[in-house]
Design a protein around this motif. Structure first.
Motif, PDB file in Angstrom:
ATOM      1  N   ALA A  20       0.833  -1.210   0.000  1.00  0.00           N
ATOM      2  CA  ALA A  20       0.000   0.000   0.000  1.00  0.00           C
ATOM      3  C   ALA A  20       0.860   1.249   0.000  1.00  0.00           C
ATOM      4  O   ALA A  20       0.576   2.230  -0.700  1.00  0.00           O
ATOM      5  N   THR A  21       1.952   1.205   0.781  1.00  0.00           N
ATOM      6  CA  THR A  21       2.832   2.367   0.863  1.00  0.00           C
ATOM      7  C   THR A  21       3.476   2.661  -0.479  1.00  0.00           C
ATOM      8  O   THR A  21       3.470   3.796  -0.974  1.00  0.00           O
ATOM      9  N   VAL A  22       4.042   1.589  -1.082  1.00  0.00           N
ATOM     10  CA  VAL A  22       4.706   1.773  -2.379  1.00  0.00           C
ATOM     11  C   VAL A  22       3.690   2.244  -3.420  1.00  0.00           C
ATOM     12  O   VAL A  22       3.968   3.150  -4.222  1.00  0.00           O
ATOM     13  N   TYR A  23       2.501   1.633  -3.335  1.00  0.00           N
ATOM     14  CA  TYR A  23       1.471   2.026  -4.288  1.00  0.00           C
ATOM     15  C   TYR A  23       1.109   3.496  -4.115  1.00  0.00           C
ATOM     16  O   TYR A  23       0.973   4.237  -5.105  1.00  0.00           O
ATOM     17  N   GLY A 306      -2.816   2.740 -13.690  1.00  0.00           N
ATOM     18  CA  GLY A 306      -1.859   2.480 -14.743  1.00  0.00           C
ATOM     19  C   GLY A 306      -1.242   1.101 -14.597  1.00  0.00           C
ATOM     20  O   GLY A 306      -1.421   0.408 -13.602  1.00  0.00           O
ATOM     21  N   ALA A 307      -0.484   0.708 -15.634  1.00  0.00           N
ATOM     22  CA  ALA A 307       0.153  -0.606 -15.640  1.00  0.00           C
ATOM     23  C   ALA A 307       1.125  -0.746 -14.477  1.00  0.00           C
ATOM     24  O   ALA A 307       1.211  -1.793 -13.844  1.00  0.00           O
ATOM     25  N   THR A 308       1.836   0.355 -14.208  1.00  0.00           N
ATOM     26  CA  THR A 308       2.813   0.311 -13.116  1.00  0.00           C
ATOM     27  C   THR A 308       2.120   0.077 -11.789  1.00  0.00           C
ATOM     28  O   THR A 308       2.599  -0.679 -10.945  1.00  0.00           O
ATOM     29  N   ILE A 312       2.665  -2.904  -9.353  1.00  0.00           N
ATOM     30  CA  ILE A 312       3.043  -2.763  -7.931  1.00  0.00           C
ATOM     31  C   ILE A 312       2.086  -3.569  -7.055  1.00  0.00           C
ATOM     32  O   ILE A 312       2.507  -4.292  -6.148  1.00  0.00           O
ATOM     33  N   ILE A 313       0.805  -3.464  -7.358  1.00  0.00           N
ATOM     34  CA  ILE A 313      -0.181  -4.183  -6.533  1.00  0.00           C
ATOM     35  C   ILE A 313       0.007  -5.689  -6.653  1.00  0.00           C
ATOM     36  O   ILE A 313       0.085  -6.407  -5.659  1.00  0.00           O
ATOM     37  N   PHE A 314       0.143  -6.131  -7.918  1.00  0.00           N
ATOM     38  CA  PHE A 314       0.307  -7.588  -8.102  1.00  0.00           C
ATOM     39  C   PHE A 314       1.612  -8.081  -7.484  1.00  0.00           C
ATOM     40  O   PHE A 314       1.659  -9.124  -6.839  1.00  0.00           O
ATOM     41  N   ALA A 315       2.695  -7.304  -7.734  1.00  0.00           N
ATOM     42  CA  ALA A 315       3.987  -7.720  -7.194  1.00  0.00           C
ATOM     43  C   ALA A 315       3.950  -7.735  -5.670  1.00  0.00           C
ATOM     44  O   ALA A 315       4.428  -8.669  -5.028  1.00  0.00           O
TER      45      ALA A 315
END
Lengths: 701, 124
Positions: A20-23, A306-308, A312-315
């Protein structure tokens, strides 16, 4: 309280938090860029919408200019020109000519239309019950006289709705201002090709009889010829703009001319974004104010992911799931391993405990032959402590003469995995102990040789039993051999002698006959004595006798009386030093045999060459126990025969006596049975025999 | 070779008498010497100037038995022939005795006239 899966839970929470933070961080950057793009697209699209609406308004001006430039526009002229406009803008529902018709001209207009081929033409208005009806009489009519395309718009031909307030106002405004005037949004009477009805607007542009626009309202009202009308489908205009601009944003157009109510003209998508993401402008369309809003189609105002962001969420979720699963598995595996280790540890402890407590000696020896482990039994066998032996070379415990056996066993264990041998170990206290050793090759997990397991058991008792058994067998063999010989010998002699007796009597040689008979008698006596002793020996070996109280003095006295017939008994001085009260709890027949034989031997083997022959019989106690002693100054035992003193069929003075040679043997056996020790001391002249009975058996002395 | 002297070694008085009687009944010229065990026999042989021509030797005797005697006697200079005269019919005894070079025969007691005649005849 121990929570076994707390760590995976924390890992899962931490993973979600980090994701969540990175996202969020990423989204912050992404939103900033997106916002700029969105706003730019909004502005661009807004501008395009306005231009496209403006273009359509220009088209009606073109039609107005066409009318102004023409003296008279026939229906065919109108059709041709209008068709050109319709080809330019597909958003136009219809282009119409709405003349100003006074009541007195109504009929002529009607006739003219009929002449143009519209036989049912009349100025009409919506009927109250639905459908249309001829318009009621009014001073002025504004009917649709020409309409293009005709197909689909036939219904509006001649239509002049008297109650269409917005239409009347737009006509009035256009007439008075001389400019294009628009109605408020209306639900179109016409349907599109799909049968749908849209909201649209009607744009009116006045056409005067004058060249140009009269300079006053009165003049313009008076000079009004008619109005060109364009029915515009606003939705199609915007859709066209969206299609050509490639910006997929939402567009909403609202007529805000009326300050009290907003009239929605068109909306391509609902507004679900923050106000900051909306670009809006108010445009003047035929005297009406249209607010045009352009905005992105983003739910909750967060913008499209966006794709990124998805990456990020999937990763993040993937890694969280992976680590959570991995840690859970590790904990699960660890618990399994811990369980196994616990079980194995318990087994090892039990085995170790059993190994420590087992009576069998167990040790582990490394390649160099040094002890790496020694259990208590092994150390105890060798007389050492376990600590003393660990690290020592194991040959220190094996007797040196058995080292070759040890080396051979090591080789055999290397080849055959296991080897067994018996050896003697040198205990720390110097004692020799017979042991049986089993060696098993020790290998590591790669099947490499690392040493030996050594299992050792004390076989001393078995060895001693074997030795005793061997001795017993040898004795038995010797007994059988000697018995057969010594029994047969007197018989054979007697038979031979009887032949001599017979021959001598036949030849009247009575002296020889008598001598032969004497020898026969001697042989038979010898045989008789042997048989007696064999019977006594057999009796001794197999009888099971209880201990009884025996008076030693009485026993000695009885023995002397029994033996007083022996040759030379009377020439001996016999001294008995046993008190009458001296008694023992013992197997009587054993003690009697020993006492009688010791006294008998002393009598038989006295030295008749001396005058002072004696026998001294005494009994006393010392630290070893009760001692019965017979001392004499007789012939003694030659030195070279002393080592076989207690063996069967040993006679050392054959000329002096006809013994069977079993007497000392039987004495020794009897002493063993009563756990006594029979020892002999050889004097310069004579012998001392001592029967030593342990103290606990000498009770009541 | 004429047998003039025979040594009889036996611990039994009866057997000594029997053997001496049989030898003398065949040939009164033969000098019969007696010993009661191997040790006595060795001492006697050692003391004699004229050694015996034949020895009748029992096996089982006290002090020194027949086999112990043979162990020593066989090593002496020019041992005479020995005939083992015993009541033991044991094959081991027979084999062990016959292994000595000086042992001529192994016979069972009692010594009979025919055997002495045979030996005396052969010698003559």
């Amino acid at each position: 309280m121990k929570v076994p899966y707390l760590l995976p839970l924390l890992t899962c929470i931490l993973g979600l938090f980090l994701t969540a933070t990175v996202y969020s961080i990423h989204k912050g950057f992404e939103n900033k860029e997106d916002l700029q793009i969105i706003m730019s697209d909004n502005k661009s699209l807004l501008s395009n919408v306005k231009i496209d609406i403006g273009k359509n308004i220009l088209l009606i001006n073109t039609l107005q200019a066409f009318y102004n430039a023409s003296t008279e526009v026939s229906r065919e002229d109108f059709r041709v020109f209008s068709q050109a406009l319709l080809d330019i803008s597909p958003s136009i529902q219809a282009v119409e000519w709405v003349p100003r018709v006074t009541h007195k001209d109504r009929y002529s207009f009607q006739q003219k239309a009929i002449k143009d081929g519209f036989h049912d033409f009349d100025i009409i208005e919506p009927a109250p019950g639905g459908g249309f009806m001829p318009s009621e009489k009014r001073d002025v009519y504004y009917p649709v006289y020409y309409v293009e395309p005709l197909e689909g718009n036939e219904v509006v031909l001649g239509l002049d709705p008297p109650n269409h307030k917005s239409r009347i106002e737009a006509i009035s405004t256009a007439t008075k201002t001389g400019e294009v005037a628009a109605t408020s949004p209306v639900m179109l009477t016409q349907e599109n090709k799909y049968g749908e009805r849209y909201k649209g607007i009607l744009l009116f542009s006045p056409v005067y009889y004058w060249d140009g626009v009269p300079d006053s309202v009165d003049k313009r009202e008076a000079a009004l010829n008619g109005l060109v009308l364009m029915v515009l489908r606003v939705s199609d205009v915007v859709k066209y703009t969206l299609a050509t601009s490639n910006i997929d944003h939402g567009v909403t157009i609202i007529d805000v001319s009326d300050e009290t109510t907003d009239d929605l003209i068109y909306q391509s998508a609902k507004i679900n974004v923050n106000e900051g993401l909306i670009v809006e402008d108010v445009m003047d369309v035929g005297g009406r104010k249209w607010k045009i809003c352009v905005y992105p189609k983003i739910v909750n105002g967060g913008g499209v992911l966006g794709a990124t962001s998805w990456a990020i969420i999937f990763a993040g979720l993937g890694l969280t799931a992976f680590f959570t699963f991995a840690i859970s598995q590790l904990i699960y595996q660890r618990k399994i391993v811990e369980g196994l280790v616990k079980d194995r540890t318990k087994e090892v402890r039990e085995l170790s405990s059993a190994m420590e407590k087992t009576v069998e000696g167990v040790s582990v020896i490394n390649k160099k032959g040094s002890f790496t482990y020694v259990n208590e039994a092994y150390a105890a066998l060798c007389g050492y402590s376990t600590q003393e032996l660990v690290g020592e070379n194991w040959n220190v415990t094996i007797a040196e003469e058995d080292h070759p056996l040890l080396i051979d066993a090591c080789k055999q264990a290397m080849d055959d995995v296991k080897a067994e041998f018996e050896a003697c170990i040198n205990a720390k206290n110097g004692e020799d102990i017979n042991v049986r050793i089993s060696m098993v090759k020790k290998m590591d997990e790669k099947r490499g040789f690392v040493g030996y397991y050594c299992f050792m058991s004390d076989v001393t008792q078995r060895k001693q039993a074997e030795i005793k058994l061997k001795q017993a067998n040898e004795e038995l063999e010797e007994f059988a051999y000697r018995t057969s010989h010594d029994l047969r010998s007197p018989l054979v002699s007697s038979i031979g002698l009887l032949n001599i007796v017979k021959f001598s009597i036949e030849t009247n040689d009575y002296d020889i006959a008598l001598e032969s008979v004497g020898h026969i008698e001697g042989s038979l006596k010898s045989l008789d004595a042997l048989v007696d002793e064999i019977l006594a020996l057999t009796k001794m070996k197999y009888s099971d006798e209880e201990d009884v109280r025996v008076d030693i003095y009485e026993l000695v006295d009885d023995s002397l009386k029994k033996l007083d017939h022996l040759p030379n008994f009377d020439r001996l001085t016999i001294d008995v030093n046993c008190t009458p009260s001296c008694s023992l709890q013992v197997k009587k027949s054993r003690l009697k045999l020993i006492v009688e034989n010791l006294i008998s031997n002393a009598i038989k083997y006295q030295d008749t060459s001396r005058e002072d022959s004696y026998i001294k019989i005494s009994c006393y106690s010392n630290y070893e126990g009760f001692v019965f002693e017979v001392r004499d100054n007789g012939l003694g035992i030659p030195e070279e025969f002393r080592d076989r003193l207690f063996r069967m069929f040993q006679r050392f003075h054959p000329k002096e006596s006809y013994g069977s040679g079993l007497g000392l043997y039987m004495m020794k056996k009897s002493a063993d049975i009563i756990s006594a020790d029979l020892i002999v001391e050889h004097l310069t002249q004579g012998t001392v025999f001592k029967l030593i009975i342990p103290v606990n058996q000498g009770e009541g002395l | 070779m004429i047998i003039k002297r025979i040594l009889v070694v036996d611990d039994s008085e009866a057997d000594q008498f029997l053997s001496k009687y049989m030898i003398e009944s065949v040939c009164k010229e033969i000098d019969v010497l007696q010993a009661y065990n191997g040790k006595e026999a060795l001492n006697l042989i050692d003391e004699l100037d004229q050694k015996p021509d034949l020895i009748f030797f029992d096996i089982n005797m006290p002090i020194m038995n027949g086999l112990e005697f043979l162990d020593i006697y066989t090593k002496s200079d020019q041992p005479c022939s020995v005939v083992m005269l015993t009541s033991s019919d044991d094959q081991n005894d027979r084999d062990r005795c016959m292994a000595y070079g000086c042992v001529q025969d192994y016979i069972l007691k009692p010594l009979d006239r025919e055997y002495i005649l045979n030996i005396a005849g052969q010698r003559r």
